[in-house]
Structure formats: structure tokens, C-alpha cells
Design a protein around this motif. Structure first.
Motif, PDB file in Angstrom:
ATOM      1  N   UNK A   1       0.862  -1.172   0.000  1.00 39.53           N
ATOM      2  CA  UNK A   1       0.000   0.000   0.000  1.00 39.53           C
ATOM      3  C   UNK A   1       0.900   1.223   0.000  1.00 39.53           C
ATOM      4  N   UNK A   2       0.626   2.114  -0.898  1.00 40.76           N
ATOM      5  CA  UNK A   2       1.485   3.278  -1.117  1.00 40.76           C
ATOM      6  C   UNK A   2       1.039   4.465  -0.260  1.00 40.76           C
ATOM      7  N   UNK A   3       1.887   5.504  -0.167  1.00 40.82           N
ATOM      8  CA  UNK A   3       1.534   6.670   0.653  1.00 40.82           C
ATOM      9  C   UNK A   3       0.213   7.324   0.269  1.00 40.82           C
ATOM     10  N   UNK A   4      -0.171   7.222  -1.013  1.00 44.98           N
ATOM     11  CA  UNK A   4      -1.473   7.810  -1.383  1.00 44.98           C
ATOM     12  C   UNK A   4      -2.617   6.830  -1.106  1.00 44.98           C
ATOM     13  N   UNK A   5      -2.322   5.723  -0.462  1.00 47.56           N
ATOM     14  CA  UNK A   5      -3.247   4.687   0.017  1.00 47.56           C
ATOM     15  C   UNK A   5      -3.719   3.717  -1.065  1.00 47.56           C
ATOM     16  N   UNK A   6      -3.337   3.909  -2.310  1.00 43.89           N
ATOM     17  CA  UNK A   6      -3.709   2.896  -3.283  1.00 43.89           C
ATOM     18  C   UNK A   6      -2.855   1.654  -3.031  1.00 43.89           C
ATOM     19  N   UNK A   7      -3.330   0.543  -3.515  1.00 48.66           N
ATOM     20  CA  UNK A   7      -2.643  -0.718  -3.237  1.00 48.66           C
ATOM     21  C   UNK A   7      -2.453  -1.495  -4.537  1.00 48.66           C
ATOM     22  N   UNK A   8      -1.439  -2.302  -4.556  1.00 48.91           N
ATOM     23  CA  UNK A   8      -1.180  -3.193  -5.686  1.00 48.91           C
ATOM     24  C   UNK A   8      -0.959  -4.611  -5.186  1.00 48.91           C
TER      25      UNK A   8
END
Lengths: 112, 111
Positions: free
Chosen positions: A68-75
Motif C-alpha cells: 500500500x502506497x503513501x497515497x493509500x492505493x494498493x497493488x
């Protein structure tokens, strides 16, 4: 519309390949969950992230990883794909107090 | 293995009839939730019942929880064709909503 966005909607690939599934949670939701749905296994919890940190792990294979990235999107990254990985992959998000989940429309993965 | 198991696996009724689905689970829970899934689409949350509650209503939905029997039921009253979907119970063991889902009940409501 749940507010959770998943891309792509459909993915067709070959055995041995690697793919990345993307999820954008609802605005303000800090928790992201990944689930796999197949006819034989049903809905299986894979992994949960909260504000960038892994919070819980379920039946996730070692060939799979997520972040999960700092902008809250996830991969969700799936590698060395096998035929049995063909399934519908859902992302869900929730806001504190982290109770009900809001699901995206899923990514249908077909491994040929 | 699944924490929650729904019963029946499939249910076929006529419009206007009531539909009852049951869910049994194995371990103590924080809460139990019911979700609906239209064919191949994302799940939609219907209702949540906490471990200290026995019954909850939301529109045409009524959920009961019996923690001594580790079971729950979902009643849909006056069913409509649009209620045709799969219904899943999900249990939250941790309080962090790492939900464990059953395999679902497929409900078919015929006009």
C-alpha cells in the motif's frame, strides 16, 4: 458504485507470467483488503494493509505480494502464475472503526 | 476450511415469498456480517450484527444471531426478482474486519 476502483477489469495471461492488480480505496479509507474468489475455494482473504503497513495475512501464496502506497492505493503482484491462479480478485476498503467493507468490482484473471 | 457455512447452498422461491438463509460458524466472533453479490460483481454489505446483539432489522432484512449455537440467519421478507443474488455471511474474529466468508447461498426469486 462503492467508491473502490480496481484495474484492470479483465486480465488474460500465460502461465509463468507476472501481473499487477491495482486498487484505489474509497476516499479517506485507510484499510485495504485483498480477496480471491474462485468456484472451488470461495472467497479467500489474502492480505490487509492499514495506512501503508501490513496488518493481517491470510491464505496468500509466497508467489503473491502486495503493498500500500503513501497515497493509500494498493497493488497486488502475482508472479509465476499457474492455471489455478485464475480467479476473481477483489479489493475492499474500510474506514475506522474498520467494520463493514466496501468492495470493488474485481479483476477477473485468466491464466492460460 | 471455511469459518462460516451457509445453508442452503441454493434457494428458489417466488416473488412475495420470504427467503431464509442460515450461517454456522466455528469460533467466537467479534461481529457477523451479511453481504450480497450479484453475478460476478463486487460484494455489497447488507447488515452487521455484533456478538452482544440477538436480532437486527434493516428494511426487509432481519438478521438473528445465536452465539451459543454459533449460528445466524438472514430473512428477506416479501422477496422481489431483484433480490436474486448470492448471499454470504462473514465473520470478524479480530475486530479488524479481516472477514472470513462462507461459500454463500444462491437465491433465485422468480416473478
Amino acid at each position: 458504485d462503492s467508491g473502490v476502483t480496481q484495474t484492470p477489469k479483465h486480465l488474460i495471461t500465460a502461465t509463468g507470467q507476472r501481473v499487477t492488480l491495482r486498487c484505489s480505496p474509497r476516499s479517506g479509507d485507510l484499510s485495504v483488503y485483498w480477496y480471491q474468489q474462485s468456484l472451488d475455494q470461495g472467497l479467500q482473504f489474502l492480505i490487509q494493509y492499514y495506512n501503508g503497513e501490513e496488518r493481517a495475512k491470510g491464505n496468500i501464496l509466497e508467489r503473491f505480494s502486495a503493498q500500500q502506497f503513501p497515497d493509500l492505493h494498493s497493488e497486488l503482484n502475482l508472479s509465476s502464475l499457474e492455471l489455478g491462479d485464475s480467479a476473481l480478485y477483489f479489493c475492499a476498503s474500510s474506514a475506522p472503526p474498520n467494520e463493514k467493507l466496501f468492495f470493488g468490482s474485481g479483476t477477473q484473471l485468466s491464466v492460460l | 476450511s471455511q469459518q462460516g457455512e451457509e445453508d442452503p447452498q441454493a434457494l428458489s422461491i417466488q416473488e412475495g415469498e420470504n427467503a431464509t438463509m442460515n450461517c454456522s460458524y466455528k469460533t467466537s466472533i467479534n461481529n457477523l456480517q451479511w453481504y450480497r453479490q450479484n453475478s460476478g460483481r463486487g460484494l455489497v454489505h447488507l447488515i452487521l450484527i455484533r456478538s452482544n446483539e440477538r436480532e437486527k432489522h434493516s428494511g426487509r432484512l432481519r438478521v438473528t444471531l445465536d452465539t451459543s449455537k454459533k449460528s445466524s440467519s438472514l430473512l428477506i421478507t416479501a422477496s422481489r426478482a431483484a433480490d436474486t443474488a448470492s448471499y454470504f455471511c462473514a465473520t470478524d474474529l479480530s475486530g479488524y474486519s479481516t472477514l472470513t466468508f462462507g461459500k454463500g447461498t444462491m437465491l433465485l426469486v422468480s416473478p
